[in-house]
Design an enzyme around this catalytic site. Sequence first.
Site, PDB file in Angstrom:
ATOM      1  CE1 TYR A  11      -4.335  -1.407   0.463  1.00  0.00           C
ATOM      2  CE2 TYR A  11      -2.979  -3.166   1.362  1.00  0.00           C
ATOM      3  CZ  TYR A  11      -4.188  -2.724   0.848  1.00  0.00           C
ATOM      4  OH  TYR A  11      -5.229  -3.592   0.713  1.00  0.00           O
ATOM      5  N   GLY A  13       4.634   1.196  -0.740  1.00  0.00           N
ATOM      6  CA  GLY A  13       5.655   1.116  -1.784  1.00  0.00           C
ATOM      7  C   GLY A  13       5.089   1.365  -3.173  1.00  0.00           C
ATOM      8  CD  GLU A 157       4.220   8.411   2.041  1.00  0.00           C
ATOM      9  OE1 GLU A 157       5.318   8.536   1.479  1.00  0.00           O
ATOM     10  OE2 GLU A 157       3.363   9.325   2.040  1.00  0.00           O
ATOM     11  CB  CYS A 272      -0.793   2.946  10.497  1.00  0.00           C
ATOM     12  SG  CYS A 272      -0.124   2.562   8.885  1.00  0.00           S
ATOM     13  CE  LYS A 275       2.384  -1.562  11.649  1.00  0.00           C
ATOM     14  NZ  LYS A 275       2.807  -2.158  10.371  1.00  0.00           N
ATOM     15  NE  ARG A 342      -3.005  -3.432   5.446  1.00  0.00           N
ATOM     16  CZ  ARG A 342      -1.889  -2.867   5.014  1.00  0.00           C
ATOM     17  NH1 ARG A 342      -0.745  -3.514   5.141  1.00  0.00           N
ATOM     18  NH2 ARG A 342      -1.913  -1.674   4.473  1.00  0.00           N
TER      19      ARG A 342
HETATM   20  P1  NAI Z   1       2.060  -4.161   2.810  1.00  0.00           P
HETATM   21  O1  NAI Z   1       1.900  -5.397   3.600  1.00  0.00           O
HETATM   22  O2  NAI Z   1       0.986  -3.732   1.886  1.00  0.00           O
HETATM   23  O3  NAI Z   1       3.410  -4.269   1.920  1.00  0.00           O
HETATM   24  C1  NAI Z   1       4.612  -4.779   2.369  1.00  0.00           C
HETATM   25  C2  NAI Z   1       5.214  -5.614   1.252  1.00  0.00           C
HETATM   26  O4  NAI Z   1       6.568  -5.962   1.600  1.00  0.00           O
HETATM   27  C3  NAI Z   1       4.497  -6.943   1.001  1.00  0.00           C
HETATM   28  O5  NAI Z   1       4.023  -6.979  -0.326  1.00  0.00           O
HETATM   29  C4  NAI Z   1       5.570  -8.015   1.267  1.00  0.00           C
HETATM   30  O6  NAI Z   1       5.447  -9.135   0.417  1.00  0.00           O
HETATM   31  C5  NAI Z   1       6.849  -7.241   1.033  1.00  0.00           C
HETATM   32  N1  NAI Z   1       8.045  -7.796   1.689  1.00  0.00           N
HETATM   33  C6  NAI Z   1       8.194  -8.169   2.984  1.00  0.00           C
HETATM   34  N2  NAI Z   1       9.444  -8.585   3.206  1.00  0.00           N
HETATM   35  C7  NAI Z   1      10.110  -8.453   2.028  1.00  0.00           C
HETATM   36  C8  NAI Z   1      11.461  -8.708   1.616  1.00  0.00           C
HETATM   37  N3  NAI Z   1      12.386  -9.167   2.481  1.00  0.00           N
HETATM   38  N4  NAI Z   1      11.796  -8.464   0.330  1.00  0.00           N
HETATM   39  C9  NAI Z   1      10.871  -7.992  -0.548  1.00  0.00           C
HETATM   40  N5  NAI Z   1       9.588  -7.721  -0.214  1.00  0.00           N
HETATM   41  C10 NAI Z   1       9.215  -7.952   1.065  1.00  0.00           C
HETATM   42  O7  NAI Z   1       2.397  -3.008   3.850  1.00  0.00           O
HETATM   43  P2  NAI Z   1       2.186  -1.418   3.674  1.00  0.00           P
HETATM   44  O8  NAI Z   1       0.808  -1.033   4.078  1.00  0.00           O
HETATM   45  O9  NAI Z   1       2.703  -1.000   2.349  1.00  0.00           O
HETATM   46  O10 NAI Z   1       3.132  -0.898   4.810  1.00  0.00           O
HETATM   47  C11 NAI Z   1       4.545  -0.958   4.713  1.00  0.00           C
HETATM   48  C12 NAI Z   1       5.110  -0.126   5.845  1.00  0.00           C
HETATM   49  O11 NAI Z   1       4.686   1.238   5.718  1.00  0.00           O
HETATM   50  C13 NAI Z   1       4.657  -0.570   7.244  1.00  0.00           C
HETATM   51  O12 NAI Z   1       5.741  -0.368   8.124  1.00  0.00           O
HETATM   52  C14 NAI Z   1       3.545   0.381   7.581  1.00  0.00           C
HETATM   53  O13 NAI Z   1       3.413   0.534   8.971  1.00  0.00           O
HETATM   54  C15 NAI Z   1       4.025   1.664   6.910  1.00  0.00           C
HETATM   55  N6  NAI Z   1       2.973   2.620   6.531  1.00  0.00           N
HETATM   56  C16 NAI Z   1       1.783   2.199   6.016  1.00  0.00           C
HETATM   57  C17 NAI Z   1       0.819   3.125   5.636  1.00  0.00           C
HETATM   58  C18 NAI Z   1      -0.488   2.670   5.080  1.00  0.00           C
HETATM   59  O14 NAI Z   1      -1.378   3.504   4.927  1.00  0.00           O
HETATM   60  N7  NAI Z   1      -0.665   1.418   4.729  1.00  0.00           N
HETATM   61  C19 NAI Z   1       1.044   4.570   5.754  1.00  0.00           C
HETATM   62  C20 NAI Z   1       2.333   4.901   6.240  1.00  0.00           C
HETATM   63  C21 NAI Z   1       3.248   3.951   6.630  1.00  0.00           C
END
Ligand code: NAI
EC number: 1.1.1.22
Length: 480
Positions: A11, A13, A157, A272, A275, A342
């Site tokens: 979400y 990246g 972010e 978020c 957590k 989530r």
């Molecule tokens: P997500 O679960 O959608 O994406 C994370 C991705 O990382 C997954 O697709 C997973 O397969 C991949 N991944 C995990 N380990 C890996 C590795 N070793 N190599 C390659 N890929 C790998 O999570 P999301 O929502 O994008 O969140 C990511 C981070 O950003 C978290 O720390 C979250 O707390 C933070 N965040 C999230 C926001 C949101 O609105 N979702 C806003 C701001 C920060």
Amino acid sequence: MVKVCCIGAGYVGGPTMAVIALKCPEIEVAVVDISVSRINAWNSDALPIYEPGLDEVVKQCRGKNLFFSTDVEKHVSEADIVFVSVNTPTKTQGLGAGKAADLTYWESAARMIADVSKSDKIVVEKSTVPVKTAEAIEKILTHNSKGINFQILSNPEFLAEGTAIEDLFQPDRVLIGGRETPEGQKAIEALRDVYAHWVPVDRIICTNLWSAELSKLAANAFLAQRISSVNAMSALCEATGADVSQVSHAVGKDTRIGPKFLNASVGFGGSCFQKDILNLVYICECNGLPEVANYWKQVIKVNDYQKTRFVNRIVSSMFNTVSGKKIAILGFAFKKDTGDTRETPAIDVCKGLLGDKARLSIYDPQVNEEQIQRDLSMKKFDWDHPLHLQPMSPSSIKQVSVVWDAYAATKDAHGICILTEWDEFKTLDYQKIYDNMQKPAFVFDGRNIADVAKLREIGFIVYSIGKPLDPWLKDMPAVA
Ligand code: NAI
């Protein structure tokens, strides 16, 4: 050509990198992930996440300067700047279980970066991480560096799901934290130059590493605290006959407080808030600050209380039992304009109703049956792992059916729970819905979007959070 690589196509990246690619045509952006299905979806017409405006941005750049790939090592080794946006789940076992962040995925990403790098790199923390994570990552990188120079930056972010593209195009601020050394400052400048393609420089805030890391946790704690504050008021409004919308409006007119984020609801959700607060609580405890930890813990407790209170209202108003009764659940995502479930309050509400043996018919315009069954059978915190590593329940829950239409969900139901504020729920033909329901017919509005007067006129018994109670509900206990 500057090469950027982002580890984690989720979400955060996916949308952030797509916008960097769009705004910086001379930068080549690769988004990599270990999840093959996620990368395949990013390369298809059906993107893995729903976000207004995202399709257009991806279509404009994909294959030109934006690439999605599972070849993690190749793209990391070629990149000048590596963003890390992987999962940071809450630990479920061992030291800090239930609170601390599990940095397994982060650590493995850092070790892989050290292994495959052949040139100097800027490594950017995009995931939300505990304060001082950068220090740990720096140690992993420098101890395995083979003479390569790594600079760590924290660039948390702030996008909100549902408005991610808008937020990325016009951020309130971009925060970059780095080391206060000449090399650290140079790295900050390099990243600032990327954002400066479209973000006014006075909105790019540069700090030290720890301030940037803590600011992200603090911002989410403040936002969640506002919701818990208004939700706490909503309980008092119901007890006294005040109307929480009128109270919020009056309070929000104070310019020191402001009108945003003051809507009472069934509770906050999303990946978020909970957590990050748990993480903050743990950091406070580790630093010998139990009073501060307890203060923030209360924000989560009020959120849990609000969900329990909502379920209790439903059960008590339906003659103290929902056993065998069909309840329609309208909306499952944690907010409108996203398919993200989530930590959605819908999970706890549904589990509460299932605990009282209700039959549920669920409709959400963006969430499919597989996801809902997975969410209802998964253990707490298990959701925050790459998809292919999530434990799956062997059987689905029989009392739950998922339908693709609000009218099918509500047919023959005893009650309706509105749990997501999708616009389409405001304009349903409630007369038609009422005619096809069991009587007395109830609406429990967890988002305060329904036109209460109109629904009462049709014949519904209506519960709206923080609003003067329907005479039917007045004598029913609502306490958790
Ligand atoms: P997500 O679960 O959608 O994406 C994370 C991705 O990382 C997954 O697709 C997973 O397969 C991949 N991944 C995990 N380990 C890996 C590795 N070793 N190599 C390659 N890929 C790998 O999570 P999301 O929502 O994008 O969140 C990511 C981070 O950003 C978290 O720390 C979250 O707390 C933070 N965040 C999230 C926001 C949101 O609105 N979702 C806003 C701001 C920060």
